[in-house]
Scaffold this active site. Structure first.
Site, PDB file in Angstrom:
ATOM      1  N   SER A 130     -10.854   0.106   3.262  1.00 52.68           N
ATOM      2  CA  SER A 130     -10.096  -0.105   4.506  1.00 52.68           C
ATOM      3  C   SER A 130      -9.548   1.231   4.995  1.00 52.68           C
ATOM      4  O   SER A 130      -8.822   1.898   4.263  1.00 52.68           O
ATOM      5  CB  SER A 130      -8.918  -1.040   4.263  1.00 52.68           C
ATOM      6  OG  SER A 130      -9.373  -2.222   3.679  1.00 52.68           O
ATOM      7  N   GLU A 161      -4.724   4.167   6.155  1.00 55.36           N
ATOM      8  CA  GLU A 161      -4.477   3.979   4.715  1.00 55.36           C
ATOM      9  C   GLU A 161      -5.097   5.138   3.934  1.00 55.36           C
ATOM     10  O   GLU A 161      -4.558   5.595   2.934  1.00 55.36           O
ATOM     11  CB  GLU A 161      -5.093   2.645   4.267  1.00 55.36           C
ATOM     12  CG  GLU A 161      -4.898   2.353   2.804  1.00 55.36           C
ATOM     13  CD  GLU A 161      -5.437   0.986   2.408  1.00 55.36           C
ATOM     14  OE1 GLU A 161      -5.115  -0.020   3.067  1.00 55.36           O
ATOM     15  OE2 GLU A 161      -6.189   0.934   1.417  1.00 55.36           O
ATOM     16  N   ARG A 196       0.822  -1.222   0.000  1.00 56.43           N
ATOM     17  CA  ARG A 196       0.000   0.000   0.000  1.00 56.43           C
ATOM     18  C   ARG A 196       0.857   1.274   0.000  1.00 56.43           C
ATOM     19  O   ARG A 196       0.486   2.283   0.613  1.00 56.43           O
ATOM     20  CB  ARG A 196      -0.953   0.037   1.199  1.00 56.43           C
ATOM     21  CG  ARG A 196      -1.886  -1.131   1.317  1.00 56.43           C
ATOM     22  CD  ARG A 196      -2.984  -1.144   0.259  1.00 56.43           C
ATOM     23  NE  ARG A 196      -3.988  -2.132   0.592  1.00 56.43           N
ATOM     24  CZ  ARG A 196      -3.972  -3.409   0.151  1.00 56.43           C
ATOM     25  NH1 ARG A 196      -3.011  -3.823  -0.664  1.00 56.43           N
ATOM     26  NH2 ARG A 196      -4.930  -4.238   0.497  1.00 56.43           N
TER      27      ARG A 196
HETATM   28  P1  FAD Z   1      -8.484   9.336  -4.858  1.00 54.79           P
HETATM   29  O1  FAD Z   1      -9.193   8.984  -3.614  1.00 54.79           O
HETATM   30  O2  FAD Z   1      -9.112  10.325  -5.751  1.00 54.79           O
HETATM   31  O3  FAD Z   1      -7.008   9.828  -4.497  1.00 54.79           O
HETATM   32  C1  FAD Z   1      -6.204   9.083  -3.613  1.00 54.79           C
HETATM   33  C2  FAD Z   1      -4.857   9.788  -3.456  1.00 54.79           C
HETATM   34  O4  FAD Z   1      -4.141   9.754  -4.691  1.00 54.79           O
HETATM   35  C3  FAD Z   1      -4.988  11.258  -3.103  1.00 54.79           C
HETATM   36  O5  FAD Z   1      -3.908  11.601  -2.266  1.00 54.79           O
HETATM   37  C4  FAD Z   1      -4.861  11.975  -4.447  1.00 54.79           C
HETATM   38  O6  FAD Z   1      -4.356  13.288  -4.309  1.00 54.79           O
HETATM   39  C5  FAD Z   1      -3.892  11.078  -5.184  1.00 54.79           C
HETATM   40  N1  FAD Z   1      -4.117  11.023  -6.643  1.00 54.79           N
HETATM   41  C6  FAD Z   1      -5.259  10.593  -7.249  1.00 54.79           C
HETATM   42  N2  FAD Z   1      -5.085  10.625  -8.585  1.00 54.79           N
HETATM   43  C7  FAD Z   1      -3.837  11.082  -8.805  1.00 54.79           C
HETATM   44  C8  FAD Z   1      -3.081  11.361  -9.995  1.00 54.79           C
HETATM   45  N3  FAD Z   1      -3.574  11.167 -11.227  1.00 54.79           N
HETATM   46  N4  FAD Z   1      -1.828  11.836  -9.854  1.00 54.79           N
HETATM   47  C9  FAD Z   1      -1.301  12.052  -8.627  1.00 54.79           C
HETATM   48  N5  FAD Z   1      -1.959  11.825  -7.479  1.00 54.79           N
HETATM   49  C10 FAD Z   1      -3.221  11.341  -7.573  1.00 54.79           C
HETATM   50  N6  FAD Z   1      -7.768  -0.089  -2.326  1.00 54.79           N
HETATM   51  C11 FAD Z   1      -6.978  -1.189  -2.493  1.00 54.79           C
HETATM   52  O7  FAD Z   1      -5.752  -1.051  -2.620  1.00 54.79           O
HETATM   53  N7  FAD Z   1      -7.521  -2.430  -2.543  1.00 54.79           N
HETATM   54  C12 FAD Z   1      -8.851  -2.658  -2.424  1.00 54.79           C
HETATM   55  O8  FAD Z   1      -9.292  -3.798  -2.493  1.00 54.79           O
HETATM   56  C13 FAD Z   1      -9.699  -1.536  -2.213  1.00 54.79           C
HETATM   57  N8  FAD Z   1     -11.036  -1.696  -2.048  1.00 54.79           N
HETATM   58  C14 FAD Z   1     -11.838  -0.611  -1.820  1.00 54.79           C
HETATM   59  C15 FAD Z   1     -13.202  -0.829  -1.650  1.00 54.79           C
HETATM   60  C16 FAD Z   1     -14.056   0.247  -1.428  1.00 54.79           C
HETATM   61  C17 FAD Z   1     -15.529   0.015  -1.228  1.00 54.79           C
HETATM   62  C18 FAD Z   1     -13.524   1.566  -1.399  1.00 54.79           C
HETATM   63  C19 FAD Z   1     -14.430   2.737  -1.221  1.00 54.79           C
HETATM   64  C20 FAD Z   1     -12.159   1.775  -1.569  1.00 54.79           C
HETATM   65  C21 FAD Z   1     -11.295   0.689  -1.782  1.00 54.79           C
HETATM   66  N9  FAD Z   1      -9.907   0.849  -1.960  1.00 54.79           N
HETATM   67  C22 FAD Z   1      -9.107  -0.243  -2.173  1.00 54.79           C
HETATM   68  C23 FAD Z   1      -9.301   2.182  -1.872  1.00 54.79           C
HETATM   69  C24 FAD Z   1      -9.327   2.960  -3.233  1.00 54.79           C
HETATM   70  O9  FAD Z   1     -10.397   2.567  -4.020  1.00 54.79           O
HETATM   71  C25 FAD Z   1      -8.046   2.806  -4.021  1.00 54.79           C
HETATM   72  O10 FAD Z   1      -6.943   3.226  -3.260  1.00 54.79           O
HETATM   73  C26 FAD Z   1      -8.080   3.613  -5.333  1.00 54.79           C
HETATM   74  O11 FAD Z   1      -6.917   3.338  -6.095  1.00 54.79           O
HETATM   75  C27 FAD Z   1      -8.204   5.110  -5.133  1.00 54.79           C
HETATM   76  O12 FAD Z   1      -8.447   5.695  -6.397  1.00 54.79           O
HETATM   77  P2  FAD Z   1      -9.135   7.127  -6.534  1.00 54.79           P
HETATM   78  O13 FAD Z   1      -9.044   7.513  -7.966  1.00 54.79           O
HETATM   79  O14 FAD Z   1     -10.474   7.120  -5.932  1.00 54.79           O
HETATM   80  O15 FAD Z   1      -8.129   8.008  -5.655  1.00 54.79           O
HETATM   81  P1  NAP Z   2     -10.258 -11.064   4.319  1.00 52.08           P
HETATM   82  O1  NAP Z   2     -10.286 -11.985   3.143  1.00 52.08           O
HETATM   83  O2  NAP Z   2     -11.310 -11.148   5.353  1.00 52.08           O
HETATM   84  O3  NAP Z   2      -8.847 -11.169   5.036  1.00 52.08           O
HETATM   85  C1  NAP Z   2      -8.528 -10.339   6.154  1.00 52.08           C
HETATM   86  C2  NAP Z   2      -7.095  -9.879   6.002  1.00 52.08           C
HETATM   87  O4  NAP Z   2      -6.240 -11.001   6.070  1.00 52.08           O
HETATM   88  C3  NAP Z   2      -6.879  -9.196   4.695  1.00 52.08           C
HETATM   89  O5  NAP Z   2      -6.674  -7.848   4.948  1.00 52.08           O
HETATM   90  C4  NAP Z   2      -5.690  -9.898   4.060  1.00 52.08           C
HETATM   91  O6  NAP Z   2      -4.564  -9.047   3.886  1.00 52.08           O
HETATM   92  C5  NAP Z   2      -5.309 -10.990   5.012  1.00 52.08           C
HETATM   93  N1  NAP Z   2      -5.351 -12.287   4.292  1.00 52.08           N
HETATM   94  C6  NAP Z   2      -6.416 -13.107   4.107  1.00 52.08           C
HETATM   95  N2  NAP Z   2      -6.050 -14.212   3.447  1.00 52.08           N
HETATM   96  C7  NAP Z   2      -4.733 -14.083   3.194  1.00 52.08           C
HETATM   97  C8  NAP Z   2      -3.780 -14.898   2.546  1.00 52.08           C
HETATM   98  N3  NAP Z   2      -4.108 -16.076   2.022  1.00 52.08           N
HETATM   99  N4  NAP Z   2      -2.512 -14.442   2.456  1.00 52.08           N
HETATM  100  C9  NAP Z   2      -2.157 -13.250   2.964  1.00 52.08           C
HETATM  101  N5  NAP Z   2      -3.028 -12.428   3.596  1.00 52.08           N
HETATM  102  C10 NAP Z   2      -4.280 -12.847   3.723  1.00 52.08           C
HETATM  103  O7  NAP Z   2     -10.187  -9.556   3.773  1.00 52.08           O
HETATM  104  P2  NAP Z   2     -11.321  -8.604   3.181  1.00 52.08           P
HETATM  105  O8  NAP Z   2     -11.470  -7.449   4.060  1.00 52.08           O
HETATM  106  O9  NAP Z   2     -12.530  -9.392   2.782  1.00 52.08           O
HETATM  107  O10 NAP Z   2     -10.619  -8.099   1.863  1.00 52.08           O
HETATM  108  C11 NAP Z   2     -10.329  -8.985   0.824  1.00 52.08           C
HETATM  109  C12 NAP Z   2      -9.221  -8.394  -0.036  1.00 52.08           C
HETATM  110  O11 NAP Z   2      -9.623  -7.142  -0.587  1.00 52.08           O
HETATM  111  C13 NAP Z   2      -7.950  -8.111   0.764  1.00 52.08           C
HETATM  112  O12 NAP Z   2      -6.841  -8.388  -0.054  1.00 52.08           O
HETATM  113  C14 NAP Z   2      -8.031  -6.652   1.062  1.00 52.08           C
HETATM  114  O13 NAP Z   2      -6.758  -6.035   1.160  1.00 52.08           O
HETATM  115  C15 NAP Z   2      -8.782  -6.107  -0.142  1.00 52.08           C
HETATM  116  N6  NAP Z   2      -9.563  -4.917   0.232  1.00 52.08           N
HETATM  117  C16 NAP Z   2      -8.906  -3.751   0.369  1.00 52.08           C
HETATM  118  C17 NAP Z   2      -9.590  -2.608   0.700  1.00 52.08           C
HETATM  119  C18 NAP Z   2      -8.871  -1.286   0.787  1.00 52.08           C
HETATM  120  O14 NAP Z   2      -9.523  -0.264   0.864  1.00 52.08           O
HETATM  121  N7  NAP Z   2      -7.583  -1.277   0.783  1.00 52.08           N
HETATM  122  C19 NAP Z   2     -10.962  -2.647   0.906  1.00 52.08           C
HETATM  123  C20 NAP Z   2     -11.595  -3.876   0.807  1.00 52.08           C
HETATM  124  C21 NAP Z   2     -10.889  -5.023   0.449  1.00 52.08           C
HETATM  125  P3  NAP Z   2      -4.348  -8.048   2.615  1.00 52.08           P
HETATM  126  O15 NAP Z   2      -5.240  -6.915   2.865  1.00 52.08           O
HETATM  127  O16 NAP Z   2      -2.905  -7.698   2.741  1.00 52.08           O
HETATM  128  O17 NAP Z   2      -4.662  -8.795   1.376  1.00 52.08           O
END
Ligand code: FAD
Ligand code: NAP
Length: 336
Positions: A236, A332, A162
């Site tokens: 998250s 995050e 991340r």
């Molecule tokens: P924004 O929220 O618009 O911006 C995020 C940051 O990036 C800000 O600091 C902004 O200034 C900067 N930024 C945006 N665009 C640019 C650009 N073009 N150049 C420079 N800086 C920029 N994330 C995960 O990693 N894994 C997931 O599974 C995941 N699941 C999610 C599920 C839900 C329901 C939600 C709401 C979010 C989730 N996220 C997840 C978080 C998010 O969707 C991601 O991080 C996504 O990449 C953010 O994109 P955005 O365009 O909305 O960024």
């Molecule tokens: P989950 O499957 O309930 O698992 C809980 C946590 O355990 C996750 O955060 C994941 O880490 C870790 N995990 C589970 N199985 C794993 C494996 N086999 N090996 C290594 N790590 C493991 O998680 P969840 O909340 O439903 O999310 C599912 C996936 O979507 C995850 O990868 C999560 O990161 C991603 N997600 C991200 C966001 C976001 O905003 N960043 C939002 C929703 C979902 P990791 O997170 O490192 O994978």
């Protein structure tokens, strides 16, 4: 290009927080960006894509640049890969669908992540055992100070869990314009995440395909995560903490059932959601905001909450995890 004043950002962030930006403009091409930066050179700047990884705690006193630079271009291919460039303002999930339609493999596990392609490298988006760095080839970004366009290879981006150089050393210096992915012609299926395998089985999938994996991921996510169109959230809120083996051994002696996963350099990754749940926060609701009932890692805005209230809740959660487990959680979501 139109510059709007005192623009509500409610529909531009998935938390649905109603703050205003002093100035606001939509960037569809690089010339818009140059013009806006020249005309408002004394203002603070903030780049926004889908607004799905931000929490606004106050009005933004500057120029908000909403990235809507579109485009998809197949640059080149070899026997194994295609190299495809996506405009940074393309929607990420539509990009995943486009790749699946073309049978380009590699990002199917990243289905249904909200937001834009340009923000995806910012935090090296990841889900279900895959991170964008695995298919990342390069990106082009506009250097705000000099107006030059610079190219970044995977090494330049310094991707980590991340994390990228754009969140750390080069924060606020670049506007990402496009991202080139190196996608596989022959899929390498990644279904090692427990939930995917079980979902594929329940869907009766016999012939594994990237489309089936995408559908499985979508089904799991729709079941578990709140839809930002219905309940405001930014996914998250906290990162999963990575701790040393010795710190882990201490916690494990008190919590023998603690979920844990191997991390680089012999460290251990814990599930932040589990820690927050154990501390009693899961499902807690405070008038208009709270902690989601199915996933304690997700903070939610039920109805017109203030960003500052959600921020205070996150502070309370951080303190309680510190107290109960002696672990410092890190946010995050980007706070403004
Ligand atoms: P924004 O929220 O618009 O911006 C995020 C940051 O990036 C800000 O600091 C902004 O200034 C900067 N930024 C945006 N665009 C640019 C650009 N073009 N150049 C420079 N800086 C920029 N994330 C995960 O990693 N894994 C997931 O599974 C995941 N699941 C999610 C599920 C839900 C329901 C939600 C709401 C979010 C989730 N996220 C997840 C978080 C998010 O969707 C991601 O991080 C996504 O990449 C953010 O994109 P955005 O365009 O909305 O960024
Ligand atoms: P989950 O499957 O309930 O698992 C809980 C946590 O355990 C996750 O955060 C994941 O880490 C870790 N995990 C589970 N199985 C794993 C494996 N086999 N090996 C290594 N790590 C493991 O998680 P969840 O909340 O439903 O999310 C599912 C996936 O979507 C995850 O990868 C999560 O990161 C991603 N997600 C991200 C966001 C976001 O905003 N960043 C939002 C929703 C979902 P990791 O997170 O490192 O994978």
């Amino acid at each position: 290009m139109i510059i709007e004043e005192n623009k509500s950002l409610r529909e531009y962030n998935t938390f649905g927080i109603d703050v205003q930006s002093k100035y606001f403009c939509i960037i569809e091409k690089i010339e818009d960006l140059r013009e806006a930066l020249e005309d408002f050179s004394n203002e603070k700047r903030l780049i926004l894509g889908g607004g799905s990884n931000v929490l606004f705690t106050k009005n933004f006193d500057g120029l908000l640049l909403l990235n809507r630079i579109k485009g998809k271009k197949l640059l080149t291919e070899d026997d194994e890969h295609v190299y495809v460039q996506f405009g940074a303002g393309e929607n990420w999930h539509n990009t995943v669908r486009h790749c699946i339609d073309n049978e380009w493999a590699g990002i199917e596990n990243l289905s249904l992540i909200p937001g834009s392609c340009g923000a995806a490298p910012m935090q090296n988006i990841g889900a279900y055992g895959v991170e964008i760095k695995e298919v990342f080839h390069q990106l082009e970004a506009f250097h705000i100070e000099s107006g030059e366009i610079h190219q970044f290879t995977i090494e330049d981006c310094a991707f980590a869990y991340r994390e990228s150089v754009f969140k750390r050393k080069l924060s606020d210096q670049y506007f990402i314009l496009n991202v080139t992915l190196r996608l596989n012609k022959k899929p390498l299926f990644n279904i090692s995440y427990g939930a995917i395998q079980a979902q594929l089985e329940s869907m009766g999938v016999n012939d594994l395909s990237i489309r089936a994996i995408s559908e499985a991921v979508i089904a799991i996510r729709q079941r578990k995560l709140p839809d930002p169109n219905k309940i405001g959230n930014a996914g998250s809120f906290f990162k999963n903490p990575v701790i040393s083996k010795s710190a882990f051994d201490q916690i494990k002696s008190r919590h023998s059932d603690i979920p844990h996963y191997p991390a680089p350099e012999g460290n251990i990754k814990l599930a932040a959601g589990w820690l927050i749940d154990q501390a009693g926060w899961k499902g807690k609701t405070f008038e208009s905001f709270g902690v989601h009932k199915n996933q304690a890692l997700v903070l939610v805005n039920y109805n017109n909450a203030k960003g500052s209230d959600i921020y205070s809740l996150s502070e309370e959660i951080l303190n309680s995890i510190q107290e109960k487990f002696n672990i410092s959680l890190e946010r995050e979501v980007n706070i403004y």
